[in-house]
Design an enzyme around this catalytic site. Structure first.
Site, PDB file in Angstrom:
ATOM      1  CD  GLU A 129      10.241 -13.010  -1.180  1.00  0.00           C
ATOM      2  OE1 GLU A 129      11.367 -13.507  -0.967  1.00  0.00           O
ATOM      3  OE2 GLU A 129       9.834 -12.699  -2.298  1.00  0.00           O
ATOM      4  N   GLY A 187      19.263 -13.003  21.027  1.00  0.00           N
ATOM      5  CA  GLY A 187      18.032 -13.422  20.354  1.00  0.00           C
ATOM      6  C   GLY A 187      18.234 -13.808  18.897  1.00  0.00           C
ATOM      7  CE  LYS A 205      16.395 -19.574   5.700  1.00  0.00           C
ATOM      8  NZ  LYS A 205      17.191 -18.763   6.632  1.00  0.00           N
ATOM      9  N   GLY A 308      13.602 -12.193  12.187  1.00  0.00           N
ATOM     10  CA  GLY A 308      13.058 -11.191  13.105  1.00  0.00           C
ATOM     11  C   GLY A 308      11.570 -11.014  12.869  1.00  0.00           C
TER      12      GLY A 308
END
Ligand SMILES: NC(=O)c1ccc[n+]([C@@H]2O[C@H](COP(=O)([O-])OP(=O)(O)OC[C@H]3O[C@@H](n4cnc5c(N)ncnc54)[C@H](OP(=O)(O)O)[C@@H]3O)[C@@H](O)[C@H]2O)c1
Length: 436
Positions: A129, A187, A205, A308
């Site tokens: 996932e 970041g 993807k 993240g």
């Protein structure tokens, strides 16, 4: 209570977030699902780097082999990244009888056929996932929640770095270079952001999604991929002026004219002018969004954090739980035969795809509008609107066409490149109209 052992290999951002989730939520998993998920080992090359999770030092190892041979571990989480060591780790884990969760899209897009086959023939679960939408769940929605549909199209913003860069260019009036630096400072971009900016990451993807949506292996190397490397402030300004936003879209859709049995598929990654009020046009910053269309459900939209440490761990840990549940109930997660990895996804020739297009050429001196309009007209592309744009210290003449065949627009762009002094400054971006 069912006890399932988990080992994590790759204790970087996603591995750390996953360990944190499994430790902090163990009570929830016990109470809600009756599962005792035990973190048995965490492996990384460097164990001394400070990480925002406290683990018993005895769990830590630098030996992936010791994780793979640990009989207490049923699920291996691969969060090493890359396509070399990660491939060995995943294949060895499967060979050792482990179920696998990976967040690694590059690995699956490159070696997916071999890896999915190995998992199938060994009867092991392989879930991924986090590899596609990070924290935004799209794989499970596509493969499980929408399983009662024929999927007709997928379109999404699947690379948070590019979206952040484009958002910065719009909001702060930055050029690409400065926007990339800003993304690195915040970041949202790696030190080397090439795979994000050149569209490769989004291609990995969308190829995975296309494979699982349409049931045949989609090779990311065979699809048309263009990143945001050529987007200039003038494109951002032209988009704004015409009520659009520039977005890096990954699209996979069935060719509408194809008969059911002989469907062809258009799969690509490209910068697109998306209407500013369209839900994909409103996605700003490092977020991801995707729109799926199924024949029974119609349109389904998803939106969330595409990357993240913490959001991505949400998807990895959910896969771990799903496998743990399947181990304890003996459930099958995906039908054995779906997708058929032996057959390549038939890709459509996009020359005949029609869409409106925004074409820019350098300069605004007399004769530029005529050159642009006439060249497009000679290639059967009628101009609806033509205007000048001055942005980022450069001036351009810009035309927006009516629906035109892609092959004709390409021909016009080639001619225009031969007619101007800075050929690299001639650029065409399709409008969303025909891509969905
Ligand atoms: N970061 C995200 O937000 C995000 C989102 C979605 C998916 N992903 C995917 O998740 C995976 C991990 O990404 P990440 O951002 O967590 O990367 P990362 O922070 O670089 O973590 C990878 C870790 O694995 C270690 N490692 C490398 N080779 C190893 C080996 N052979 N054995 C054991 N450990 C090894 C690395 O050590 P060194 O640093 O010393 O090399 C590093 O600590 C990638 O496939 C990525 O595409 C990441």
């Amino acid at each position: 209570m069912a006890q399932i052992g988990v080992g994590i290999i790759g204790f970087g951002k996603v591995g750390t977030g996953t360990a944190k989730n499994l430790v902090e939520k163990s009570k929830l998993y016990r109470e809600r699902y009756g599962l005792e998920l035990g973190l048995r080992a965490v492996c990384d090359i460097d164990l001394d780097r400070p990480r925002p999770v406290r683990l018993d030092r005895k769990l830590m190892t630098t030996s992936a082999a010791s994780v793979l041979s640990d009989p207490r571990i049923q699920i291996v989480v691969e969060t090493v990244g890359g396509t070399t060591a990660a491939r060995d780790i995943v294949l060895e884990a499967i060979a050792a009888g482990k179920h696998v969760v990976t967040a690694n899209k590059a690995l699956l897009a490159t070696h997916g056929r071999e890896i999915f086959r190995a998992a199938r023939s060994a009867g092991r679960h392989l879930r991924f996932e986090a590899a596609v939408g990070g924290g935004m769940p799209v794989v499970q929605v596509l493969t499980e929640s929408l399983r009662a549909n024929r999927i007709d199209s997928i379109a999404g913003i699947l690379n948070g770095t590019s979206n952040f860069v484009l958002s910065q260019m719009l909001a702060e009036g930055m050029d690409l270079e400065r926007a990339v630096k800003a993304a690195q400072n915040e970041g949202y971009a790696e030190l080397d952001p090439t795979l994000d900016l050149d569209g490769t990451d989004a291609a990995h993807k969308i190829a995975l999604l296309a494979t699982f949506a349409f049931g045949r292996w989609c090779d990311f190397k065979k699809i048309a991929v263009e990143g945001i490397g050529r987007i200039a402030p003038a494109d951002i300004a032209a988009a704004k002026r015409t009520g659009h936003r520039v977005k890096l879209l990954a699209v996979a859709r069935a060719d509408e004219d194809g008969a059911r049995e002989a469907r062809e598929y258009e799969v690509r990654v490209a910068p697109v002018f998306v209407p500013a009020d369209h839900h994909l046009g409103r996605v700003e910053g490092a977020f991801n969004a995707v729109e799926l269309r199924g024949d029974f459900v119609g349109e389904v939209r998803l939106f969330g954090m595409g990357a993240g440490m913490i959001p991505t761990a949400s998807a990895v840990a959910a896969d771990v739980l799903e496998i743990a549940k399947a181990i304890t109930t003996g459930a099958e997660l995906l039908p054995e035969s779906w997708p058929d990895l032996t057959k390549p996804l038939p890709l459509a020739d996009t020359s005949d795809v029609e869409s409106r297009v925004c074409v820019r050429i350098p300069g605004t001196k007399r004769g530029r509008k005529k050159l642009l309009i006439e060249t497009l007209r000679k290639c059967y592309a009628t101009v609806d609107e033509c205007f000048r744009v001055s942005a980022g210290g450069a001036e351009f003449t810009v035309a927006v066409t009516r629906e035109a065949r892609e092959a004709n627009v390409r021909r016009a762009v080639d001619k225009l490149r031969r007619a101007v002094e800075k050929p690299d400054d001639v650029y065409a971006i399709p409008l969303l109209t025909a891509l969905l």
